[in-house]
Design a protein around this motif. Structure first.
Motif, PDB file in Angstrom:
ATOM      1  N   LYS A  87      -7.826  -0.224   6.310  1.00 24.73           N
ATOM      2  CA  LYS A  87      -8.127  -0.545   7.538  1.00 24.73           C
ATOM      3  C   LYS A  87      -7.944   0.754   8.464  1.00 24.73           C
ATOM      4  O   LYS A  87      -6.873   1.628   8.083  1.00 24.73           O
ATOM      5  CB  LYS A  87      -7.181  -1.613   7.890  1.00 24.73           C
ATOM      6  CG  LYS A  87      -7.375  -1.849   9.708  1.00 24.73           C
ATOM      7  CD  LYS A  87      -6.495  -3.043  10.134  1.00 24.73           C
ATOM      8  CE  LYS A  87      -7.002  -4.554   9.407  1.00 24.73           C
ATOM      9  NZ  LYS A  87      -6.039  -5.504   9.966  1.00 24.73           N
ATOM     10  N   SER A  89      -8.953   2.951  12.454  1.00 25.78           N
ATOM     11  CA  SER A  89      -9.289   3.033  13.503  1.00 25.78           C
ATOM     12  C   SER A  89     -10.253   3.947  14.053  1.00 25.78           C
ATOM     13  O   SER A  89     -10.154   5.275  13.782  1.00 25.78           O
ATOM     14  CB  SER A  89      -8.238   2.717  14.634  1.00 25.78           C
ATOM     15  OG  SER A  89      -7.674   4.019  14.847  1.00 25.78           O
ATOM     16  N   VAL A  94     -11.544  -1.372  15.355  1.00 26.94           N
ATOM     17  CA  VAL A  94     -10.790  -1.464  14.098  1.00 26.94           C
ATOM     18  C   VAL A  94     -12.113  -1.050  12.839  1.00 26.94           C
ATOM     19  O   VAL A  94     -13.154  -1.804  13.200  1.00 26.94           O
ATOM     20  CB  VAL A  94     -10.015  -2.848  13.753  1.00 26.94           C
ATOM     21  CG1 VAL A  94      -9.411  -2.666  12.437  1.00 26.94           C
ATOM     22  CG2 VAL A  94      -9.062  -2.606  14.716  1.00 26.94           C
ATOM     23  N   TRP A 152     -14.795  -3.333  10.582  1.00 35.14           N
ATOM     24  CA  TRP A 152     -13.854  -4.181  10.109  1.00 35.14           C
ATOM     25  C   TRP A 152     -14.149  -5.677  10.242  1.00 35.14           C
ATOM     26  O   TRP A 152     -14.417  -6.132  11.333  1.00 35.14           O
ATOM     27  CB  TRP A 152     -12.557  -3.941  10.601  1.00 35.14           C
ATOM     28  CG  TRP A 152     -11.231  -4.784   9.765  1.00 35.14           C
ATOM     29  CD1 TRP A 152     -10.772  -5.996  10.531  1.00 35.14           C
ATOM     30  CD2 TRP A 152     -10.828  -4.726   8.585  1.00 35.14           C
ATOM     31  NE1 TRP A 152      -9.952  -6.560   9.555  1.00 35.14           N
ATOM     32  CE2 TRP A 152     -10.038  -5.723   8.405  1.00 35.14           C
ATOM     33  CE3 TRP A 152     -10.841  -3.655   7.536  1.00 35.14           C
ATOM     34  CZ2 TRP A 152      -9.119  -5.965   7.143  1.00 35.14           C
ATOM     35  CZ3 TRP A 152     -10.185  -3.847   6.330  1.00 35.14           C
ATOM     36  CH2 TRP A 152      -9.196  -4.901   6.278  1.00 35.14           C
TER      37      TRP A 152
END
Length: 396
Positions: A87, A89, A94, A152
């Motif tokens: 994950k 940014s 995200v 995401w």
């Protein structure tokens, strides 16, 4: 003209370029695709040439390289044969970071050749039922750690989602998947996904299904690309979702096709309605392969489950038609969309837009994160290639 060169895909001096020369060419080709007003036939030629040159040289356009990306957390959220998913940014959004696996520096060049086609193909696609591609990010200064950036999906893949939401209307998801497949197959050139399964179908925040993971995807146009961008595509797709013709390892030049994608679509339908992978009762992949080549197909789930989840006789017949041994007799993705849209359960869906489940503003921000926009060097590139007599009639 450059178009004249691209009409002759066997012309060695064009597709044999490597290193900086290939880099300049892929920059120029992508700039033309993004900003030139092209006829469908020219766009098809440029796209095919870009995919082919990129897969041979391991180079992709600078406009796909991002900055301002931050990796979040101490551990990856998923892992597979390709590498890891983290994950991250990107500005305020995200994102998913697909970090490609590489153990030695010497492997980087071959890795790039393998995934450059995926990068190029994914970059050209835009559809509500496909996860968009944001770009490539380098994790280190030496550019040996590469990751692919996309939105995401908090809801995860369709298998995970249905475990949490067992009462959701599944026919909507089937229609979404069919639409994504129809878009891939109907393109110019058409795209074969090559690894369609539940894990490669993600659910957006608006609860729509989107295809992802084009690691085995290849562009198919008999006049322009004669070989798959991933030569081993027929042996690396997930076996339990593969069509019987792909399991015949004695046959030569067997590759994934639109028809084998449709077979996989039927297996995805089985996953969605049964909650199990195809042939879940058989532990050995070898026995699954033997059974499929002899004509075995997944059995219909129990009646009670069919009634609860909406797997009626009409829909089951559609899934069975996807599994026909004769690949030519299987329905097309376009036909699947028309049949699924006509089903009463999808009547309400016809008035519901297939909303995006990601921040649309992010793609507009990409231009502010580019390392080097291709058009900034296009004039220079044209002059360089004029000297090589590749673009004799090109007018900058």
């Amino acid at each position: 003209m450059l178009a004249k060169v691209l009409e002759e895909p066997e012309r060695g001096e064009f597709f044999a370029r490597r290193e900086d020369e290939a880099h300049s060419l892929v920059n120029l080709l992508q700039a033309i695709l993004d900003y030139a007003s092209l006829s469908p036939s020219l766009k098809r030629r440029f796209t095919s040439a870009l995919i082919r040159l990129s897969s041979k040289s391991g180079r992709f356009p600078d406009c796909m390289v991002l900055e301002e990306v931050t990796r979040l957390g101490e551990d990856p959220v998923a892992a597979g044969s390709f590498g890891e998913v983290w994950k991250g940014s990107f500005y305020s959004e995200v994102i998913a970071m697909k970090v490609l696996k590489v153990y030695e520096r010497s492997n980087v060049k071959e890795l790039l050749k393998r995934f450059s086609a995926e990068i190029i193909i994914w970059r050209q696609l835009s559809h509500p039922n496909l996860i968009p591609f944001y770009g490539v990010y380098y994790l280190n200064a030496s550019k040996t750690r590469i990751c692919l950036i996309s939105p995401w999906m908090q809801n995860g893949n369709v298998v995970q989602y249905l475990r949490r939401e067992p009462d959701i209307e599944r026919s909507y998801l089937m229609l979404d998947i069919a639409r994504g497949l129809e878009y891939l197959h109907s393109g110019k050139p058409g795209i074969v996904h090559g690894d369609l399964k539940g894990e490669n179908i993600l659910i957006t925040s608006s609860r729509r299904a989107c295809l992802t993971d084009f690691g085995l995807a290849s562009a198919r146009d008999s006049e322009l690309i004669m070989s798959s961008s991933t030569p081993n595509a027929r042996v690396t797709g997930t076996l339990r979702w593969q069509a019987p013709e792909l399991l015949n390892y004695e046959a030569e030049n067997t590759r994934s096709t639109f028809a084998s994608d449709v077979y996989s679509f039927g297996c995805v339908g089985y996953e969605i309605y049964s909650g199990e992978i195809p042939f879940h009762e058989v532990k050995s992949d070898y026995y699954v392969m033997q059974s499929v080549t002899r004509g075995a197909r997944p059995p219909r789930p129990p009646l009670s489950l069919c009634q609860t989840r909406g797997l009626d006789d009409t829909l089951w017949a559609i899934l069975q038609s996807c599994w026909l041994k004769d690949a030519a007799a299987r329905p097309t993705a376009e036909y699947l969309v028309s049949r699924l849209r006509a089903m009463p359960r999808n009547a309400e869906e016809k008035t519901t837009p297939a909303a995006h489940g990601w921040d649309r503003l992010t793609r507009s921000r990409l231009s502010h994160s580019l390392v080097d926009h291709p058009l900034s060097c296009s004039a220079k590139v044209v002059q360089e290639w004029k000297q090589l007599s590749l673009f004799e009639d090109w007018e900058a």
